[in-house]
Design a protein around this motif. Structure first.
Motif: not given
Length: 419
Positions: A397-419
């Motif tokens: 589920r965390l991986l899918r949330r990161w993908e929604e934030a743009g994981l592969y093409t430009g998510a910011s480090p802050g968007q890849l934090r764990r809940p």
């Protein structure tokens, strides 16, 4: 012992590795003079002692293999099935029924042969004209259909259509497209959409005796173009009720298609009225990592096939009813949401998840990524495994949330934090 591998691409290279580790000598053959780019990229020539390349003269090729004392001819990828079975037949080697080999790459023929043998298949037909397909759908009285190329793979150009006009648009996309094998698509298969739980069954056969090396439960999602995309797969073993029913049905499919010796990959939909064939091919299944599957389930299809090719008695001794997985295991396909250039660091973020045991990465930094619409446009996949099934679920589920934030093409480090 000497083996000939036709189109040793993709997962076929793992088979060659296992054969070489056991002391076998492997020769490579090409079924096409110009393999598609994805195949060329995965080819490892150093695994082979000799590469005979492509030849249009099958009789001369068979004579060459006989002179080299080849013991088996095996398809490394689906594209190589027809040539492998044709050569096996000419050489009198164990293999599949050569006259039925086209069914592995022609889904319409596959369905016809299966239906003639009494195997349950979706109602449908193949068409070379969009207008004919639309007219058939309008008159067929079906609620929803699936349209796809007669020859392709990996959910390439697969569309769900609820109305004739939707099928018309899908047909325009399918016909004239280029398949994953690099060939123009001139026919499409239109079938009733059957619903239920989908399973893929990776088998190894010898002289008509079939054993399950791996069975996986598919979970798919709807992609941006309205067709299915792979979400994740989980292994299924004999202690789960559908396993034996699917096993028996798969054996009937393989018999109908003349698949007698070697690997097969079969997809089955378990519906409310029983199992229905989605497709089957005399090849190794998917892009899995055999070592990971063996570590957690004790056996892989590539490993069992290699052992059987070297010693058929190994398959007779293998008890597929006894296979169990020692922990929760899930193969998750990556889904890119936003078109753009692949950035650095996303693979490291995924590798930090506690249940990650192997990651398969396709793009390099700077590569252009389209939104994932099929297996070929996925940025890769990851195996998650843990004695705690809940941990696997949390990481997924965390991986899918990161993908929604743009994981592969430009998510910011802050968007890849764990809940």
């Amino acid at each position: 012992m000497r083996m000939a591998i036709v189109d040793g691409y993709g997962i076929g290279r793992f088979l060659v590795q296992r054969l070489r580790e056991a002391g076998a000598d492997c020769i490579h053959l090409q079924s096409d003079p110009h393999p598609a780019g994805a195949f060329r990229k995965s080819f490892q020539p150093e695994l082979f002692s000799l590469d005979l390349g492509f030849s249009r003269d099958v009789q001369a090729l068979a004579a060459r293999l006989a002179g080299l004392a080849v013991a088996r001819v095996v398809a490394g990828a689906e594209s190589g099935v027809y040539l492998a079975d044709t050569l096996s037949g000419r050489l009198g080697l164990p293999g599949n029924t050569p006259e039925l080999a086209r069914a592995s790459t022609d889904k319409a023929l596959m369905m016809d042969l299966a239906a003639q043998a009494g195997v349950a298949v979706p109602a449908g037909r193949a068409f070379g004209s969009v207008a004919d397909a639309v007219a058939w759908f309008a008159a067929a009285g079906l609620g929803e259909v699936v349209a796809k190329p007669v020859s392709s793979a990996g959910t390439d150009h697969v569309y769900f259509c609820a109305r004739p006009d939707e099928l018309g648009r899908a047909g325009d996309q399918i016909l004239g497209s280029v398949s994953v094998y690099g060939h123009p698509t001139t026919r499409m298969l239109v079938q009733e959409r059957v619903r239920g739980t989908e399973y893929c069954v990776n088998t190894v056969s010898q002289d008509g005796s079939h054993k399950i090396a791996e069975m996986w439960r598919y979970v798919k999602a709807e992609g941006p173009a309205g067709g299915p995309v792979y979400d994740y797969d989980e292994p299924v073993t004999a202690d789960e009720p559908p396993w034996q029913v699917v096993r028996e049905f798969t054996g009937e499919v393989l018999d109908a298609l003349g698949i007698r010796s070697g690997a097969a990959h079969t997809e089955v939909m378990m519906t409310g009225s029983g199992p229905v064939l989605i497709e089957s091919s005399a090849r190794l299944g998917g892009s899995a990592r055999p070592g990971v599957v063996e570590a957690y389930c004790g056996v892989s299809q590539a490993g069992l096939l290699a052992a059987t090719l070297l010693d058929p008695a190994r398959l007779a001794a293998f008890d597929d009813f006894a296979v169990r997985c020692r922990s929760a295991l899930r193969l998750v396909e990556f889904r890119n949401r936003t078109a753009g250039r692949a950035v650095r660091g996303w693979a490291a973020a995924i590798e930090s998840l506690p249940s990650v045991v192997a990651i398969i990465v396709a793009p390099s930094p700077g590569d252009w990524l389209e939104p994932t619409r099929d297996l070929m446009t996925s940025p890769g996949s990851v195996y998650l495994a843990s004695a705690d099934a809940a941990q696997v679920g949390r990481d997924y589920r965390l991986l899918r949330r990161w993908e929604e934030a743009g994981l592969y093409t430009g998510a910011s480090p802050g968007q890849l934090r764990r809940p």
